[in-house]
Design a protein around this motif. Structure first.
Motif, PDB file in Angstrom:
ATOM      1  N   THR A 244       0.829  -1.214   0.000  1.00  0.00           N
ATOM      2  CA  THR A 244       0.000   0.000   0.000  1.00  0.00           C
ATOM      3  C   THR A 244       0.861   1.260   0.000  1.00  0.00           C
ATOM      4  OG1 THR A 244      -0.190   0.045   2.430  1.00  0.00           O
ATOM      5  CG2 THR A 244      -1.865  -1.196   1.209  1.00  0.00           C
ATOM      6  N   ILE A 245       2.030   1.182   0.642  1.00  0.00           N
ATOM      7  CA  ILE A 245       2.968   2.320   0.573  1.00  0.00           C
ATOM      8  C   ILE A 245       3.386   2.536  -0.873  1.00  0.00           C
ATOM      9  CG2 ILE A 245       5.245   3.178   1.218  1.00  0.00           C
ATOM     10  CD1 ILE A 245       5.051   1.632   3.799  1.00  0.00           C
ATOM     11  N   ILE A 246       3.784   1.426  -1.501  1.00  0.00           N
ATOM     12  CA  ILE A 246       4.299   1.484  -2.871  1.00  0.00           C
ATOM     13  C   ILE A 246       3.249   2.034  -3.825  1.00  0.00           C
ATOM     14  CG2 ILE A 246       5.094   0.074  -4.811  1.00  0.00           C
ATOM     15  CD1 ILE A 246       6.340  -1.820  -2.696  1.00  0.00           C
ATOM     16  N   TYR A 247       1.999   1.571  -3.663  1.00  0.00           N
ATOM     17  CA  TYR A 247       0.963   1.993  -4.614  1.00  0.00           C
ATOM     18  C   TYR A 247       0.782   3.509  -4.615  1.00  0.00           C
ATOM     19  CZ  TYR A 247      -3.200   2.431  -7.349  1.00  0.00           C
ATOM     20  OH  TYR A 247      -4.068   2.804  -8.325  1.00  0.00           O
ATOM     21  N   GLY A 248       0.830   4.110  -3.452  1.00  0.00           N
ATOM     22  CA  GLY A 248       0.647   5.557  -3.372  1.00  0.00           C
ATOM     23  C   GLY A 248       1.789   6.353  -3.965  1.00  0.00           C
ATOM     24  N   LEU A 249       2.904   5.668  -4.258  1.00  0.00           N
ATOM     25  CA  LEU A 249       4.066   6.334  -4.853  1.00  0.00           C
ATOM     26  C   LEU A 249       4.138   6.131  -6.359  1.00  0.00           C
ATOM     27  CD1 LEU A 249       6.713   5.304  -2.150  1.00  0.00           C
ATOM     28  CD2 LEU A 249       5.403   7.445  -2.277  1.00  0.00           C
ATOM     29  N   LEU A 250       3.244   5.328  -6.898  1.00  0.00           N
ATOM     30  CA  LEU A 250       3.241   5.072  -8.345  1.00  0.00           C
ATOM     31  C   LEU A 250       2.760   6.307  -9.101  1.00  0.00           C
ATOM     32  CD1 LEU A 250       1.745   1.456  -8.445  1.00  0.00           C
ATOM     33  CD2 LEU A 250       4.135   2.108  -8.711  1.00  0.00           C
ATOM     34  N   GLY A 255      11.505   1.424  -6.612  1.00  0.00           N
ATOM     35  CA  GLY A 255      11.819   0.067  -6.185  1.00  0.00           C
ATOM     36  C   GLY A 255      12.282  -0.052  -4.751  1.00  0.00           C
ATOM     37  N   ASP A 256      12.591   1.045  -4.071  1.00  0.00           N
ATOM     38  CA  ASP A 256      13.066   1.023  -2.686  1.00  0.00           C
ATOM     39  C   ASP A 256      12.127   1.811  -1.786  1.00  0.00           C
ATOM     40  OD1 ASP A 256      15.418  -0.476  -3.140  1.00  0.00           O
ATOM     41  OD2 ASP A 256      16.427   1.319  -3.909  1.00  0.00           O
ATOM     42  N   ILE A 257      11.709   1.175  -0.666  1.00  0.00           N
ATOM     43  CA  ILE A 257      10.910   1.876   0.340  1.00  0.00           C
ATOM     44  C   ILE A 257      11.866   2.501   1.346  1.00  0.00           C
ATOM     45  CG2 ILE A 257       9.222   1.630   2.190  1.00  0.00           C
ATOM     46  CD1 ILE A 257       7.962  -0.653   0.694  1.00  0.00           C
ATOM     47  N   ARG A 258      11.769   3.821   1.513  1.00  0.00           N
ATOM     48  CA  ARG A 258      12.619   4.545   2.455  1.00  0.00           C
ATOM     49  C   ARG A 258      11.813   4.927   3.704  1.00  0.00           C
ATOM     50  NH1 ARG A 258      13.595   5.765  -2.769  1.00  0.00           N
ATOM     51  NH2 ARG A 258      15.771   5.743  -3.509  1.00  0.00           N
ATOM     52  N   ARG A 259      12.519   5.353   4.723  1.00  0.00           N
ATOM     53  CA  ARG A 259      11.823   5.724   5.962  1.00  0.00           C
ATOM     54  C   ARG A 259      10.805   6.828   5.726  1.00  0.00           C
ATOM     55  NH1 ARG A 259      16.099   5.587  11.061  1.00  0.00           N
ATOM     56  NH2 ARG A 259      16.601   3.356  10.897  1.00  0.00           N
ATOM     57  N   LYS A 260      11.157   7.775   4.874  1.00  0.00           N
ATOM     58  CA  LYS A 260      10.219   8.870   4.581  1.00  0.00           C
ATOM     59  C   LYS A 260       8.962   8.339   3.876  1.00  0.00           C
ATOM     60  CE  LYS A 260      12.117  10.221   0.070  1.00  0.00           C
ATOM     61  NZ  LYS A 260      12.611  11.351  -0.767  1.00  0.00           N
ATOM     62  N   ASP A 261       9.114   7.236   3.113  1.00  0.00           N
ATOM     63  CA  ASP A 261       7.961   6.642   2.431  1.00  0.00           C
ATOM     64  C   ASP A 261       7.017   6.004   3.441  1.00  0.00           C
ATOM     65  OD1 ASP A 261       9.037   7.359  -0.042  1.00  0.00           O
ATOM     66  OD2 ASP A 261      10.173   5.481  -0.186  1.00  0.00           O
ATOM     67  N   ILE A 262       7.566   5.396   4.490  1.00  0.00           N
ATOM     68  CA  ILE A 262       6.742   4.771   5.518  1.00  0.00           C
ATOM     69  C   ILE A 262       5.896   5.822   6.242  1.00  0.00           C
ATOM     70  CG2 ILE A 262       6.802   3.466   7.695  1.00  0.00           C
ATOM     71  CD1 ILE A 262       9.339   2.103   6.664  1.00  0.00           C
ATOM     72  N   HIS A 266       0.161   9.707   2.249  1.00  0.00           N
ATOM     73  CA  HIS A 266      -0.755   9.527   1.126  1.00  0.00           C
ATOM     74  C   HIS A 266      -1.888   8.559   1.513  1.00  0.00           C
ATOM     75  CE1 HIS A 266       0.589   5.477   0.008  1.00  0.00           C
ATOM     76  NE2 HIS A 266       1.855   5.889  -0.021  1.00  0.00           N
ATOM     77  N   PRO A 267      -3.050   8.651   0.884  1.00  0.00           N
ATOM     78  CA  PRO A 267      -4.244   7.928   1.341  1.00  0.00           C
ATOM     79  C   PRO A 267      -4.100   6.408   1.407  1.00  0.00           C
ATOM     80  CG  PRO A 267      -4.839   9.618  -0.248  1.00  0.00           C
ATOM     81  CD  PRO A 267      -3.342   9.539  -0.258  1.00  0.00           C
ATOM     82  N   TRP A 268      -3.173   5.824   0.634  1.00  0.00           N
ATOM     83  CA  TRP A 268      -3.072   4.364   0.600  1.00  0.00           C
ATOM     84  C   TRP A 268      -2.122   3.795   1.662  1.00  0.00           C
ATOM     85  CZ3 TRP A 268      -3.876   7.350  -3.672  1.00  0.00           C
ATOM     86  CH2 TRP A 268      -4.964   7.013  -4.472  1.00  0.00           C
ATOM     87  N   ASN A 269      -1.424   4.659   2.371  1.00  0.00           N
ATOM     88  CA  ASN A 269      -0.409   4.193   3.309  1.00  0.00           C
ATOM     89  C   ASN A 269      -1.045   3.622   4.579  1.00  0.00           C
ATOM     90  OD1 ASN A 269       1.797   3.718   4.934  1.00  0.00           O
ATOM     91  ND2 ASN A 269       2.766   5.700   4.552  1.00  0.00           N
ATOM     92  N   ILE A 281      -5.292  -1.889  -4.915  1.00  0.00           N
ATOM     93  CA  ILE A 281      -3.937  -1.491  -5.295  1.00  0.00           C
ATOM     94  C   ILE A 281      -3.400  -2.360  -6.424  1.00  0.00           C
ATOM     95  CG2 ILE A 281      -3.407  -0.545  -3.021  1.00  0.00           C
ATOM     96  CD1 ILE A 281      -1.853  -3.162  -2.456  1.00  0.00           C
ATOM     97  N   ALA A 282      -4.238  -3.241  -6.971  1.00  0.00           N
ATOM     98  CA  ALA A 282      -3.789  -4.133  -8.045  1.00  0.00           C
ATOM     99  C   ALA A 282      -4.979  -4.865  -8.646  1.00  0.00           C
ATOM    100  CB  ALA A 282      -2.774  -5.156  -7.516  1.00  0.00           C
ATOM    101  N   MET A 283      -4.745  -5.505  -9.781  1.00  0.00           N
ATOM    102  CA  MET A 283      -5.743  -6.374 -10.396  1.00  0.00           C
ATOM    103  C   MET A 283      -5.736  -7.731  -9.690  1.00  0.00           C
ATOM    104  SD  MET A 283      -6.614  -4.130 -12.515  1.00  0.00           S
ATOM    105  CE  MET A 283      -5.823  -2.636 -13.133  1.00  0.00           C
TER     106      MET A 283
END
Length: 331
Positions: A244-250, A255-262, A266-269, A281-283
């Motif tokens: 869910t973190i990754i999806y909100g960054l698309l 390819g890398d989740i950073r501390r700031k991403d955690i 964003h609404p999907w986190n 967040i996917a098919m």
């Protein structure tokens, strides 16, 4: 005088019979000789058998159009040709070719909606398929062409499956078929769901299914992961699922989740917001939907990837931390 008339009549009759026999033998030769068409033939929508014959005459495949017209008059059922792309052997006779076109034995192609893929990947894959006719320019146009409930996102609204199509079909045809299939499967599974689930409607179940789809490709783990997330929802815990973190960054995610991403709000986190994210967040395929609606019983609240595609499930945080040290930190 009468005798001369009779002889003349007889001569004319013989000439007529000879001409008729000649025409008939030539007709038989025409309908029983290879047309020489192929190997691929495209019949456009609205094309008629008559116009097709004229085209073949212009291409030098038919010497005498009269015999082709005679064939259509004697066998009118051969006029009902169907549009599409055909694989035609050069050895087929005119009758055999028309029979193929009447039966609609068109060349069939495939396009797949992949489990776990996102809307950006799906759009790019369909856009790159040059066997389809492309009418959809962007995701905004696609959304306007579909009948969506509430303010649904496009994400997750296309059922993961392989679809057959014919040349000339449009990209919108595929999107609509996939969307309709998703609606049918989701309704079927929702109507047969387990009791006491924390979903208000089928769309929320679809959101959960998409998270399950992204978390594991191991079929046996899907119901277990569903059980973990359902118990977390019921206890008011954060889901804390990385996809869910990754999806909100698309689509910019590198390819890398950073501390700031955690910590990204964003609404999907689901590390920041309780409950389900606002959209899938996917098919997904049927198996993930079924798992979301039939979670496994148990007391597990945590899981961690073991590095081989499977996961270690834990009931307590202490047990989970030991699993993290064993399977993640050592890597």
């Amino acid at each position: 005088m009468k005798k001369k008339i009779f002889v003349l009549f007889l001569i004319l009759l013989l000439i007529f019979a000879a001409l008729t026999w000649f025409q008939w033998t030539q007709y038989q030769k025409f309908i029983n000789s290879p047309l020489g068409l192929g190997p691929e033939v495209t019949i456009k929508k609205g094309a008629s058998a008559y116009k097709l014959g004229k085209q073949w005459q212009e291409e030098g495949l038919i010497d005498n159009f009269y015999y082709y017209q005679l064939l259509l008059k004697m066998q009118p059922e051969l006029r009902q040709i169907k549009a599409g792309e055909y694989q035609i052997s050069k050895d087929l006779t005119p009758i055999q070719v028309l029979q193929e076109l009447v039966e609609g034995k068109v060349i069939s192609y495939q396009v797949s909606v992949i489990e776990g893929s996102n809307i950006y990947e799906l759009f790019d894959a369909i856009k790159a398929d040059n066997r389809l006719t492309h009418n959809i320019k962007d995701l905004a146009q696609l959304k306007s062409e579909l009948v969506l409930a509430k303010d649904e996102h496009l994400e997750g609204l296309f059922f993961a499956e392989t679809y057959q199509f014919n040349k000339g079909d449009t990209d919108l045809d595929i999107y609509k078929r996939s969307n309709n299939q998703l609606a049918r499967v989701l309704e079927e599974e929702w109507n047969n769901r387990a009791d006491n689930l924390p979903y208000e409607d089928p769309y929320e179940a679809l959101i959960m299914a998409s998270i399950i789809e992204k978390e594991t490709a191991v079929a046996a783990e899907r119901p277990i992961i569903a059980g973990v997330f359902v118990r977390r929802l019921q206890k008011g815990m954060l889901l804390q699922t990385d996809p869910t973190i990754i999806y909100g960054l698309l689509p910019e995610f590198d390819g890398d989740i950073r501390r700031k991403d955690i910590r990204n709000p964003h609404p999907w986190n689901t590390y920041v917001h309780k409950g389900l994210p606002p959209s899938p967040i996917a098919m997904v395929g049927r198996e993930a939907i079924h798992a979301a609606l039939h979670p496994a019983d148990g007391n597990e609240l945590y899981f961690v990837a073991k590095g081989d595609g499977s996961h270690k499930f834990s009931a307590t945080l202490a047990e989970h931390n030991r699993a993290v040290r064993k399977y993640q930190l050592k890597q």
